[in-house]
Structures are given as structure tokens and as C-alpha cells.
Scaffold this active site. Structure first.
Site, PDB file in Angstrom:
ATOM      1  N   SER A  49      43.620  42.885  43.507  1.00 43.04           N
ATOM      2  CA  SER A  49      42.098  43.099  43.732  1.00 43.04           C
ATOM      3  C   SER A  49      41.431  43.257  42.382  1.00 43.04           C
ATOM      4  O   SER A  49      41.798  44.064  41.509  1.00 43.04           O
ATOM      5  CB  SER A  49      41.761  44.179  44.835  1.00 43.04           C
ATOM      6  OG  SER A  49      40.387  44.132  44.824  1.00 43.04           O
ATOM      7  N   LYS A  50      40.243  42.723  42.188  1.00 42.41           N
ATOM      8  CA  LYS A  50      39.414  43.178  41.071  1.00 42.41           C
ATOM      9  C   LYS A  50      38.733  44.465  41.273  1.00 42.41           C
ATOM     10  O   LYS A  50      38.557  45.018  39.826  1.00 42.41           O
ATOM     11  CB  LYS A  50      37.990  42.079  41.175  1.00 42.41           C
ATOM     12  CG  LYS A  50      38.333  40.679  40.901  1.00 42.41           C
ATOM     13  CD  LYS A  50      37.145  39.941  40.935  1.00 42.41           C
ATOM     14  CE  LYS A  50      37.304  38.330  40.701  1.00 42.41           C
ATOM     15  NZ  LYS A  50      36.038  37.470  40.430  1.00 42.41           N
ATOM     16  N   ARG A  51      38.930  45.025  42.258  1.00 42.41           N
ATOM     17  CA  ARG A  51      38.580  46.485  42.633  1.00 42.41           C
ATOM     18  C   ARG A  51      39.469  47.594  41.751  1.00 42.41           C
ATOM     19  O   ARG A  51      39.138  48.601  41.981  1.00 42.41           O
ATOM     20  CB  ARG A  51      38.438  46.783  43.976  1.00 42.41           C
ATOM     21  CG  ARG A  51      37.292  46.209  44.587  1.00 42.41           C
ATOM     22  CD  ARG A  51      36.896  46.649  46.239  1.00 42.41           C
ATOM     23  NE  ARG A  51      38.023  45.800  46.880  1.00 42.41           N
ATOM     24  CZ  ARG A  51      37.797  44.916  47.667  1.00 42.41           C
ATOM     25  NH1 ARG A  51      36.785  44.381  47.501  1.00 42.41           N
ATOM     26  NH2 ARG A  51      38.666  44.471  48.483  1.00 42.41           N
ATOM     27  N   GLU A  52      40.889  46.894  41.550  1.00 37.54           N
ATOM     28  CA  GLU A  52      41.726  47.944  40.816  1.00 37.54           C
ATOM     29  C   GLU A  52      41.187  48.485  39.690  1.00 37.54           C
ATOM     30  O   GLU A  52      41.438  49.656  39.343  1.00 37.54           O
ATOM     31  CB  GLU A  52      42.750  47.074  40.575  1.00 37.54           C
ATOM     32  CG  GLU A  52      43.715  46.896  41.922  1.00 37.54           C
ATOM     33  CD  GLU A  52      44.987  46.433  41.606  1.00 37.54           C
ATOM     34  OE1 GLU A  52      45.745  46.989  40.634  1.00 37.54           O
ATOM     35  OE2 GLU A  52      45.795  45.664  42.402  1.00 37.54           O
TER      36      GLU A  52
ATOM     37  N   PRO B 166      37.575  49.206  38.405  1.00 40.92           N
ATOM     38  CA  PRO B 166      36.781  50.340  38.604  1.00 40.92           C
ATOM     39  C   PRO B 166      37.283  51.487  39.420  1.00 40.92           C
ATOM     40  O   PRO B 166      37.167  52.708  39.175  1.00 40.92           O
ATOM     41  CB  PRO B 166      35.656  49.610  39.159  1.00 40.92           C
ATOM     42  CG  PRO B 166      36.108  48.314  39.867  1.00 40.92           C
ATOM     43  CD  PRO B 166      37.267  47.911  39.007  1.00 40.92           C
TER      44      PRO B 166
END
Length: 547
Positions: free
Chosen positions: A254-257, A259
Site C-alpha cells: 500500500s501507498k500508506r506504508e 506515511p
């Protein structure tokens, strides 16, 4: 005569190109090249609030870096353009009106709050929300009244509710959705632009797309898209929904990793200057506080700027992250191709032409694939080893330019030499970190505190360094062979291992215990710079040792 294969990759320019999106682009490209077909790049930029020119350019740059070239699309045009959805509004309007005229679509005027109220009512009744289709569809006079009242005007597709939706998928076989599972959905937003499901159906038809190869997460969109295709009299393409790629932790990559990793690092820092960090990230302090509270997430450039300032390493999830970490594009293409696909034999290290020759949709896997970072590093080590010299030099220069490395000052001959003496390197980043000291000013060396304590201030490290300095100063021919004989001879003379002699010298010239082979390092740095750095080290740490 067999129909020509036409495939497309259609990213939304709302952020960097995720590695999962790159895999989708790659599989489409490989299939098109294998079948001598057409690969289209189409930009789905109808979300005007989130699209950014910078994100679009980064997507294009990332595809170029990977070597994924398109036959039609931005930069080159083509017979079925334009290829930016924001430039195709008149085309979509035409097909929206066709559905309205046939009573297969209808106008709606609810505000967001009114829709949310309907959803809350459904939730209270423990029902799935489905928009209540009116018995009589609104007409143009109703539209005028709604606009006069400044109410939003949208268009919904009247989804057939009497038969199941059956999807035939190359990977998953037959997938069935029961009648009523798909409610009426918006095809034209209040700003006049189409929604994703509608625009992609129209574009796929007009661009002649024969195969839609995409991630498993899009499977739920397929019934709605097939219903639209049938209503408009379009041809259904062949669908192939690829398996999910998961991280080592078991979740979707995930791209959230990124931030998430920065937030974790920030919480472990005792004193954080929020105003300074906000300035570094080019955001307001309130935005940074909101991020730390878990309410919002800044854009990726802000996340990366703050992480760079704090020297926090973020996990790679976007294509540009892997570029900046020193991976080769050949590595990424090879590695991504084997996530959810295999060539039918035991080959792993494969070049692009080999992948093209072997690629076939029948070998796509239903099972989730693991994004194994250790395996990726092993692949990159091998691709660095087998890369042609000039191609590797080209990659290295691009990497150095992105990092704004001091090694950019080196000429091609020196960079080739550095690549040669770093055989076995895992990444271009490893090479740059080991060699950047060669292009720094002599007084700009940053010393690793642990290395200084362990190598220089412990035992006779500084004394040995003084002896090495005097012997190097006396050398007339400053060559790798003579430097090696000098250091090995001194080690034999003192009855110690070579490391006892070489490591103090290494810390003196580069500040750490890690560098290319010491003989090459000293020769490349040159006699004058080597002696200056040794003198600087002796002056700085002899005083500290005496204290």
C-alpha cells in the site's frame, strides 16, 4: 484473420505510479508485444480536484524509465485520441444522451447530505444502500428547475435488475453476481464529467480495446461496465483480473506504508520541531499536527521531504522510490513480471525480450504473490553484474543526477572505474554511498562516531595511521600495486591483519569503515588529498584522544 490485440494502461494522475500500477502496465505491454498488438496509454484525469500535472509527468517518466513504451497516447498521439479523458467530455456527453433518450439512464438532483441521509436510513434498517429509482424519470424541465435552485444535477444508469451478471474471466473463470447486487450508479457527475465506470467503457470501445488486463480489485467494477456495454451496444472485451501482490506483513502493498513509517519515526523522536518540519515539507503546522493525529495525510512530496530531513528511510512502494533506492529498470521489469505470472519453466533472471517471448495470459496465477524484498535485492545484484558497461553507466548517471550526488562531478572513465571496483554491489545506492567521499572536499568528510571510537581511539589506531601517513608521503609512484605492497608490508611488520592497518586509513579518508577496496580508494583519491585527510583526522582526534 485473427483480430489485432489492443490493450491499454489507464492511470489516474493523482499521485506517484504505485508498483502495483506498474505491474498492470507491464503485463499489458508484454501481452501487446507478444501478440504484435497495440499498447495504449490513456490518462483518466476526470477527477479534477485530485489530478496534478506533476503526478502525470511522474507517471510518464516512470514508464519511460521502465522501458514501457506506448503506441498511442500522450506525447505521440494516435488515431483514437485524445488520450486525456478531460479532453473527451463532448464524446462522453454524446453517449450519456443516448442512454437518456432510451430511458436507460435518468437525472438525479439529491445533495450529498440527502444521499447520506438515505444511506443512514438503509443502515438503520440493516440493508445495503441502493439508490431508489424513481417511477417516472425526470425530464429536461426538471433539470432546469434543479439548476435554478442550484441543486446538483447528475445522471444515473438504470441497471437491469432482472438477470444475474456473469463475467467470464481468463484468470478466475466464471464469476456470477446475482440480480439486484448492482444498484443504479452515477455515470455523469454534477460537474458534467463522467465517472470512471462510464468513461472507461466508452473509451475502450472507441479505442478498439480487445483485452482488459487489470488488478483483482477492479473485478467488482466489471458487472457495471458490462451492463453499460450491453446498453450501448458495445463489444465486450476479454477480461483478465490479476492476483493481488502482498507485502511481507501479509497485507496489500500500500501507498500508506510510507506515511505510516514516517509517523512511527516521528513518534519515537523525543523533541520534534513541528514548525521546522512543516517548513521542510512545505505544509502548514496545522496539517502536520493533523497528520500526527491520524486525521489527514500530506501529499507524498511533503512526506519525502520531511523523511529526508530527518534521515528516515521509507519503504519503497512507488516506482520512483525504487529508482531513488538504486534499482535498475531491468530488475524491476524482471521482478514484477514474475508476480502472479511464470514463464512455464524454472527461469527467474530474464531480460525484456525473453519475457515478451514467453508471456501469455494462460500463465497468470489466481494465488496472491509475495513482494519479496530480499529476492528483489538478489535480482538487482545479478542485473548489475550482467548489465553492459555503457548501459550500467547510463543508469548510474541518472541515479546520481536524481540524488544530486557529489559524484556527478566525476567523468565517465572514473564512474566506470567505480562500477568495476564495486562488483557484487546490491544497488546503485550502495555504490554511491561507498564512493561519494571521493568527490567531497577534504574538510567536508563526516566521521561516523562509532567508527572513530572503535578504529581510531581504541588501541593504537592513531599511531598506525601516523605511520601509514609517513610511508605514503614518501612514495614516489602512487599506484594500486605499490599502495597494496606498502599496507600489506606494514601489517606483516607489525604482525597484525591487514584490517588493523587499512581500517584507520579508511576512516581517515572517507569517515566510515565502508568503502571500495582500500588500495583503489587511495589511488583514486590521489596522494595530496589522502595526505590532507589523514592530517585532518590526526589533528582532530589526536587532541580528543589526549583529553
Amino acid at each position: 484473420m485473427a483480430q489485432m490485440v489492443v490493450v491499454r494502461f489507464a492511470p489516474s494522475p493523482t499521485g506517484y505510479l504505485h508498483i502495483g500500477g506498474a505491474r498492470t502496465a507491464l503485463f499489458n505491454w508484454l501481452f501487446a508485444r507478444n501478440r504484435a498488438g497495440v499498447f495504449i496509454l490513456r490518462i483518466e484525469d476526470t477527477d479534477r480536484k485530485r489530478n496534478t500535472p506533476a503526478a502525470l509527468q511522474q507517471v510518464i517518466n516512470d514508464l519511460h524509465w521502465l522501458g514501457i513504451n506506448w503506441d498511442q497516447g500522450p506525447e505521440i498521439g494516435g488515431p483514437t485520441g485524445p488520450y486525456m479523458q478531460s479532453q473527451r467530455k463532448d464524446i462522453y456527453d454524446k453517449y450519456v444522451h443516448k442512454l437518456l433518450e432510451k430511458n436507460k439512464a435518468y437525472y438525479c438532483f439529491e445533495t450529498l447530505e440527502e444521499l447520506n441521509q438515505l444511506r443512514r436510513q438503509a443502515e438503520a434498517q440493516r440493508k445495503n444502500f441502493s439508490y431508489p429509482r424513481p417511477e417516472k424519470f425526470p425530464d429536461e424541465s426538471d433539470v432546469k428547475k434543479a439548476k435554478a435552485q442550484t441543486r446538483p444535477v447528475t445522471v444515473r444508469f438504470a441497471v437491469p435488475q432482472d438477470e444475474p451478471f456473469i463475467i467470464t474471466d481468463v484468470v478466475r473463470g466464471e464469476v456470477k453476481f446475482g440480480p439486484g447486487e448492482i444498484g443504479d450508479f452515477i455515470i455523469q457527475k454534477s460537474d458534467g464529467f463522467p465517472t470512471y465506470n462510464f468513461a472507461c467503457v466508452v473509451d475502450d470501445e472507441l479505442m478498439g480495446v480487445t483485452h482488459v488486463i487489470r488488478g483483482q480489485e477492479h473485478l467488482m467494477n466489471t458487472p457495471a461496465q458490462q451492463a453499460l456495454q450491453d446498453a450501448l451496444g458495445f463489444t465486450r472485451p476479454v477480461y483478465a483480473h490479476m492476483s493481488v501482490t502482498i507485502s511481507a506483513g501479509g497485507g496489500k502493498l500500500s501507498k500508506r506504508e510510507r506515511p505510516k513509517a514516517l509517523k512511527k519515526a516521528l513518534k519515537q523522536i523525543d523533541e520534534v520541531d513541528l514548525e521546522k518540519l512543516a517548513e521542510v515539507g512545505n505544509i502548514a503546522t496545522a496539517q502536520l499536527n493533523s497528520f500526527l493525529a491520524g486525521k489527514t495525510t500530506p501529499d507524498m512530496p511533503s512526506i519525502e521531504a520531511i523523511a529526508k530531513y530527518l534521515r528516515v528511510n521509507l519503504p519503497e512502494v512507488n516506482v520512483v522510490d525504487f529508482f531513488r533506492s538504486g534499482y535498475l529498470p531491468e530488475t524491476m521489469v524482471n521482478f514484477l513480471a514474475l508476480l502472479g505470472w511464470n514463464p512455464g519453466d524454472k527461469r527467474e533472471i530474464m531480460k525484456a525480450d525473453e519475457l515478451i517471448e514467453a508471456f501469455d495470459l494462460s500463465r497468470l496465477s489466481k494465488s496472491n504473490s509475495l513482494f519479496d524484498r530480499d529476492k528483489l535485492v538478489a535480482f538487482n545484484t545479478e542485473h548489475i553484474r550482467i548489465a553492459p558497461e555503457q548501459k550500467l553507466l547510463e543508469h548510474f548517471r541518472s541515479f546520481l543526477n536524481e540524488l544530486e550526488s557529489p559524484l556527478l562531478k566525476a567523468d565517465d572513465d572514473l564512474l566506470i572505474r567505480l562500477l568495476q571496483i564495486n562488483k557484487g554491489a546490491r544497488t546503485l545506492s550502495d555504490i554511491e554511498k561507498k564512493c561519494r567521499f571521493l568527490s567531497l572536499d577534504d574538510d567536508a568528510i563526516e566521521y561516523d562516531e562509532k567508527a572513530v571510537k572503535k578504529i581510531l581511539l581504541k588501541s593504537d589506531g592513531l599511531a598506525i595511521l601516523q605511520i601509514v601517513r609517513d610511508k605514503l608521503a614518501a612514495m614516489e609512484e602512487f599506484t594500486e600495486d605499490r599502495i597494496e605492497r606498502l599496507l600489506r608490508g606494514l601489517a606483516e611488520e607489525r604482525a597484525v591483519g591487514l584490517g588493523k592497518v587499512a581500517q584507520p586509513l579508511r576512516v581517515a579518508i572517507c569517515g566510515t569503515t565502508v568503502s571500495p577496496p582500500i588500495f583503489d580508494s587511495v589511488k583514486i583519491l590521489g596522494k595530496d588529498n589522502t595526505l590532507t585527510r589523514i592530517d585532518n583526522t590526526l589533528k582532530r582526534f589526536s587532541t580528543k584522544f589526549q583529553v
